[in-house]
Scaffold this active site. Structure first.
Site, PDB file in Angstrom:
ATOM      1  N   GLU A   6       0.770  -1.315   0.323  1.00 28.01           N
ATOM      2  CA  GLU A   6       0.028  -0.078  -0.051  1.00 28.01           C
ATOM      3  C   GLU A   6       0.776   1.295   0.106  1.00 28.01           C
ATOM      4  O   GLU A   6       0.507   2.324  -0.615  1.00 28.01           O
ATOM      5  CB  GLU A   6      -0.856  -0.213   1.241  1.00 28.01           C
ATOM      6  CG  GLU A   6      -1.917  -1.065   1.048  1.00 28.01           C
ATOM      7  CD  GLU A   6      -2.927  -0.979   2.307  1.00 28.01           C
ATOM      8  OE1 GLU A   6      -3.029   0.095   2.885  1.00 28.01           O
ATOM      9  OE2 GLU A   6      -3.389  -2.331   2.641  1.00 28.01           O
ATOM     10  N   ASP A  39      -2.017  -4.620   3.614  1.00 28.14           N
ATOM     11  CA  ASP A  39      -2.489  -4.668   4.857  1.00 28.14           C
ATOM     12  C   ASP A  39      -3.255  -6.044   5.234  1.00 28.14           C
ATOM     13  O   ASP A  39      -4.421  -6.217   4.570  1.00 28.14           O
ATOM     14  CB  ASP A  39      -2.755  -3.840   5.763  1.00 28.14           C
ATOM     15  CG  ASP A  39      -1.889  -2.673   5.378  1.00 28.14           C
ATOM     16  OD1 ASP A  39      -0.701  -2.764   5.189  1.00 28.14           O
ATOM     17  OD2 ASP A  39      -2.181  -1.557   5.765  1.00 28.14           O
ATOM     18  N   ASP A  53      -6.108  -6.401   7.049  1.00 30.76           N
ATOM     19  CA  ASP A  53      -7.482  -6.045   7.754  1.00 30.76           C
ATOM     20  C   ASP A  53      -8.303  -5.763   6.562  1.00 30.76           C
ATOM     21  O   ASP A  53      -8.100  -6.130   5.301  1.00 30.76           O
ATOM     22  CB  ASP A  53      -7.202  -4.793   8.527  1.00 30.76           C
ATOM     23  CG  ASP A  53      -6.694  -3.627   7.714  1.00 30.76           C
ATOM     24  OD1 ASP A  53      -6.703  -3.873   6.559  1.00 30.76           O
ATOM     25  OD2 ASP A  53      -6.254  -2.602   8.492  1.00 30.76           O
ATOM     26  N   GLU A  84      -9.731  -3.265   5.310  1.00 33.04           N
ATOM     27  CA  GLU A  84      -9.494  -2.215   3.986  1.00 33.04           C
ATOM     28  C   GLU A  84      -8.462  -2.961   3.192  1.00 33.04           C
ATOM     29  O   GLU A  84      -8.547  -3.014   1.803  1.00 33.04           O
ATOM     30  CB  GLU A  84      -9.159  -0.846   4.668  1.00 33.04           C
ATOM     31  CG  GLU A  84     -10.285  -0.502   5.325  1.00 33.04           C
ATOM     32  CD  GLU A  84     -11.471   0.071   4.588  1.00 33.04           C
ATOM     33  OE1 GLU A  84     -11.409   0.349   3.385  1.00 33.04           O
ATOM     34  OE2 GLU A  84     -12.500  -0.008   5.101  1.00 33.04           O
ATOM     35  N   TYR A 127       5.292   2.412  10.888  1.00 33.88           N
ATOM     36  CA  TYR A 127       4.131   3.186  10.393  1.00 33.88           C
ATOM     37  C   TYR A 127       3.354   4.062  11.477  1.00 33.88           C
ATOM     38  O   TYR A 127       3.126   3.524  12.570  1.00 33.88           O
ATOM     39  CB  TYR A 127       3.167   2.055   9.538  1.00 33.88           C
ATOM     40  CG  TYR A 127       2.237   2.920   8.637  1.00 33.88           C
ATOM     41  CD1 TYR A 127       2.528   3.692   7.797  1.00 33.88           C
ATOM     42  CD2 TYR A 127       0.776   2.456   8.932  1.00 33.88           C
ATOM     43  CE1 TYR A 127       1.746   4.093   6.747  1.00 33.88           C
ATOM     44  CE2 TYR A 127      -0.120   2.943   7.873  1.00 33.88           C
ATOM     45  CZ  TYR A 127       0.460   3.990   7.015  1.00 33.88           C
ATOM     46  OH  TYR A 127      -0.499   4.555   6.275  1.00 33.88           O
ATOM     47  N   ARG A 138       0.013   5.309  11.351  1.00 40.01           N
ATOM     48  CA  ARG A 138      -1.435   4.978  11.312  1.00 40.01           C
ATOM     49  C   ARG A 138      -1.692   3.331  11.858  1.00 40.01           C
ATOM     50  O   ARG A 138      -1.766   2.654  10.921  1.00 40.01           O
ATOM     51  CB  ARG A 138      -2.030   5.241   9.975  1.00 40.01           C
ATOM     52  CG  ARG A 138      -2.026   6.661   9.810  1.00 40.01           C
ATOM     53  CD  ARG A 138      -2.787   6.957   8.546  1.00 40.01           C
ATOM     54  NE  ARG A 138      -2.007   6.980   7.308  1.00 40.01           N
ATOM     55  CZ  ARG A 138      -1.591   7.986   6.639  1.00 40.01           C
ATOM     56  NH1 ARG A 138      -1.278   9.352   7.124  1.00 40.01           N
ATOM     57  NH2 ARG A 138      -0.681   7.535   5.519  1.00 40.01           N
ATOM     58  N   HIS A 177      -0.773  -3.297  11.790  1.00 39.76           N
ATOM     59  CA  HIS A 177       0.561  -3.093  11.899  1.00 39.76           C
ATOM     60  C   HIS A 177       1.161  -3.235  13.282  1.00 39.76           C
ATOM     61  O   HIS A 177       0.606  -3.559  14.088  1.00 39.76           O
ATOM     62  CB  HIS A 177       0.780  -1.379  11.428  1.00 39.76           C
ATOM     63  CG  HIS A 177       0.260  -1.398   9.939  1.00 39.76           C
ATOM     64  ND1 HIS A 177      -1.102  -0.646   9.878  1.00 39.76           N
ATOM     65  CD2 HIS A 177       0.817  -1.143   8.890  1.00 39.76           C
ATOM     66  CE1 HIS A 177      -1.016  -0.454   8.656  1.00 39.76           C
ATOM     67  NE2 HIS A 177      -0.133  -0.731   7.943  1.00 39.76           N
TER      68      HIS A 177
END
Length: 789
Positions: free
Chosen positions: A9, A82, A84, A86, A288, A290, A333
């Site tokens: 991403e 990632d 998850d 999303e 990361y 976020r 993350h």
DNA sequence: CAGTGAGCGAGCTTCCGCTTGACTT
């Protein structure tokens, strides 16, 4: 050409991974989601079982075609977004949009960016989890429906361009309700008793002990009675208790805790924190930024351990695994931590240095030993009285993690430092130097700041690490809430003091209620929130997100179809939207304050086209109402009748000058005098209610004098160059652009040619600077009418 | 720069979550 294409991403992540994988692998980034529901219209086909209408986002067209090209040339495509909801959807959108084939596409995931983790991921691929993708589609479609059906209701019933949504509307609700709690709060007074006692130590040196009565009194009379009893009483040490205590370090940073700590310790706004963290991340200094995870990789744990041993020794090490407590965390993350634990500081701007230091300390501390304390309490008994005084002190026996970091709290009352107590013994007699009964008031609930609002949202499971900062901006840009300060208020309190056998009774004053950079609801925010709660209580409910998250989990588990879940919601929600559109009144938040004593007409406040206003009379009466805008610091909710009447005292006609009327009024830029079509600002020292005709004329003549001296010289064939006197000294202007005159040049000596030279030498003149040490200026807030050009 | 507040109605606005730049005002 490399045989393998890996898609992640983030470009920074791509760069790192490429190094691990060698030249058989090309690593590219999708820059987040590549497509979304169509921007025009609602983007959902309601006739066709809620089929989402996806389109490649405008700013992703280029990257999508680049990915398409690379994927055609690759033998194997690895979707490494990632792990998850999303991220899974991103993988699926890539698969669909790039027209990938199942036989040469693999889905892989890793939680930490290390060579081992990545190689392991490549060895254990899986296929795209379509149930998880469906959960994301449900999330996306639900948010679009809520946002794009509620917002138009607001355009019609309140004002154009407003917005509502699952996250932002609840965020505003929190602010509105907190403000009401504060308004309704009634402070309760109690009497707190403290004493200073004297004794001598074993060497005969005088010692002093401060202690507090373990009981507070509700009335002055009780406090007085107590002090009276103390006059004749004996004070002895009843007991001394020493107990060991422990303090443990806080877990490593997540987005939300980083934002809170940076706000408290560094004074950063939420968006500032994210921008600085982004730069540290892009420079490879931190992981990361976020994330909702407090987990650290084994690599990071090992590096932390080595660093702590190196720095403080083995006994300071305590490796901990923290687990996430916040609702709805997806933990794709790691926690936010330094990339290299041995780097205590980094190069960069002072903001970057300070934020990095905070992250380093918090991470290191999280793997350090508990601090060991010894808490001592001394209890003092009073003859003839049941209550006891207590003094407490704290000694650090082993500092542990406190060596590097102490988490701060929002609680500002917690300022009393507990310190070392003198050595004393049980039964020892004490002489009271003074005993004070001080009136104390209960505290109003504090307003939310940006970071504490984020904490509350996280607690409720509302919003995600990537949206906290944008949400905080949105509710401010929509003018639902605004950041501001609350000036302190003076408050009297009562102090009774027993000293030298006499009781004195005093009134003292203190400042209270001061708040800096907190979030206040605006009148619009309040009106919108009340309206939404009344008509859409389900969506505005603090549990709405948590409830739909459960539903999404069920979809992810394959227990229900996402379209069935959306259908259930929509069938209930949409009719309420239609009904509200049709049947509810325009919302102006009107509040009737009473009757104007002068005219006998109704006095009210409400939201007008240009903001909150006060009004004498009603629209139904034959005589038109009189209007006056509320001042910026006033609100519909709070304004009193007296304050509202005060607003109508302006504009004030104060007299005549040169046969033209002199009027005093308050405009957007403060108080001014109006005379013969011109405006003259009132200096801050002049009260607009007091200014006389004489004073007004004085101000007008002063300004005329300045104007007269403004133009030094005019040049150019049409006079397009003018040398002028400005606030900061002489400058010159050409075609509405202002230019500096370098030091050492006499403005009068400037020639036309010299000016043209200076114009070429200042190519940036007229361009306003937008970036202050990397921080973009606040979005200009435009009136709805100005927003489009 | 500096008030306005009626009514008509063109065409516009808007969500949340994932990720970084930006043609210089």
């Amino acid at each position: 050409m490399p045989k393998n294409l890996v898609i992640v991403e983030s470009p920074a992540k791509a760069k790192t991974i490429e190094k691990f994988l060698g030249n058989e692998y090309l690593v590219m980034s999708s820059f987040g989601h590549i497509r979304d529901l169509a921007e025009k219209g609602i983007g959902i086909d309601f006739e066709n079982n809620y089929a989402p209408q996806y389109a490649v986002s405008k700013d992703k067209k280029k990257i999508v075609s680049a990915l398409k090209k690379a994927s055609k040339e690759a033998e194997m495509v690895w979707l490494a977004s990632d792990e998850d909801r999303e991220g899974e959807a991103i993988a699926w959108h890539l698969f669909e949009e790039l027209k990938l084939k199942s036989d040469n596409t693999r889905r892989i995931v890793f939680h930490e960016i290390t060579k081992d983790a990545i190689l392991h991921a490549i060895k254990t691929p899986r296929s795209i989890d379509l149930n998880l993708v469906d959960a994301q589609q449900a999330r996306r479609v639900l948010d679009r429906i809520v946002g794009f059906e509620l917002s138009p209701v607001l355009w019609r019933k309140v004002r154009p361009s407003l917005s509502a949504g699952r996250v932002q509307s609840v965020a505003v609700r929190l602010i509105v309700e907190r403000e009401r709690e504060i308004n309704q709060f009634i402070a309760e007074a109690t009497y707190r008793i403290s004493g200073i006692f004297n004794s001598v130590d074993k060497n005969g040196m005088p010692i002093e002990l401060k202690a507090e009565l373990q009981q507070r009194f509700n009335t002055k009379a009780e406090a007085q009675t107590f002090l009276e009893k103390c006059k004749e009483a004996q004070f002895n040490i009843d007991n001394i208790v020493t107990k060991p205590a422990k303090k443990s370090p806080a877990p490593p940073f997540t987005t939300s805790t980083l934002q809170q700590d940076a706000a408290r310790k560094l004074g950063f706004s939420v968006s500032q924190t994210m921008q600085v963290a982004q730069r540290l991340y892009e420079a490879g200094k931190i992981t990361y930024m976020r994330t909702d995870s407090v987990n650290l990789s084994d690599l990071a744990l090992g590096a932390s351990k080595a660093e702590i041993i190196n720095m403080a020794g083995q006994k300071y090490v305590h490796i901990r695994k923290f687990s996430t407590k916040s609702k709805g965390a997806q933990e794709a993350h790691e926690a936010i931590r330094p990339s290299y634990m041995n780097a205590h500081i980094v190069e960069g701007s002072s903001q970057e240095k300070r934020l990095y230091e905070l992250i380093w300390k918090r991470t290191i501390a999280s793997q350090m030993a508990d601090a060991e304390l010894e808490k001592t309490s001394i209890f003092i008994k009073i003859s003839g009285v049941q209550h006891q005084f207590a003094a407490s002190g704290e000694v650090i026996v082993f500092d542990g993690f406190l060596k590097v970091y102490l988490e701060s709290t929002d609680d500002e009352n917690d300022t009393e430092n507990e310190s070392l107590l003198p050595v004393m013994k049980k039964g020892e007699k004490l002489l009271p130097l003074e005993i004070v009964a001080q009136e104390r008031f209960s505290q109003k609930p504090p307003r939310y700041g940006e970071a504490s609002l984020v904490r509350k949202l996280e607690e409720l499971g509302i919003g995600r690490p990537s949206t906290y900062a944008p949400t905080i901006s949105t509710i401010q840009n929509r003018l639902y809430v605004e950041k501001g300060d609350r000036q302190p208020e003076k408050r009297d309190y009562n102090v009774l003091k027993l000293k030298g056998g006499k009781i004195t009774d005093q009134i003292k004053a203190e400042n209270t209620g001061v708040e800096k950079s907190k979030l206040f609801p605006t009148d619009i925010g309040t009106v919108v929130t009340d309206f939404l709660i009344e008509n859409f209580p389900d969506v505005l409910n603090y549990n709405f997100t948590a409830d739909v998250e459960k539903e999404f989990d069920n979809i992810a588990d394959g227990d229900i179809k996402w379209t069935a879940s959306i259908d259930k919601f929509y069938k209930k929600f949409h009719p309420i939207v239609e009904d509200t559109m049709k049947n509810s009144q325009r919302q102006v938040g009107e509040r009737i304050l009473g009757v104007d004593p002068n005219s006998g007409r109704q006095l009210s406040v409400k939201l007008g086209k240009y903001g909150p206003l006060a009004q004498i009379g009603t629209n139904e009466e034959e005589e038109k109402p009189i209007f006056a805008s509320l001042r910026r610091d006033q609100s519909i909710e709070n304004i009193s009748m007296e304050e509202a009447l005060e607003l109508f005292k302006l504009p004030r006609h104060v007299g005549e000058f040169e046969n033209k009327s002199l009027t005093i009024a308050i405009g957007r830029f403060g108080p001014y005098i109006r005379h013969d079509g011109s405006f003259y600002s009132l200096p801050k020292t002049d009260d607009p209610m007091e200014v006389s005709a004489e004073r007004a004329i004085e101000i007008i003549e002063e300004k005329r004098e300045v104007e007269k001296n403004r133009i030094i010289k005019t040049m150019g064939k049409d006079g397009e160059i003018q040398i002028l006197n400005g606030r900061f000294g002489p400058y010159f202007t050409c075609n509405k652009v202002n230019y500096k005159i370098p030091k050492g040049i006499d403005p009068i000596s400037l020639t036309h040619e010299k000016c043209l030279e200076l114009i070429i030498a200042q190519p940036d003149a007229g361009n306003k600077r937008n970036f202050l040490e990397g921080k973009p200026i606040q979005n200009r807030i435009l009136q709805p009418s100005q927003r489009r050009k």
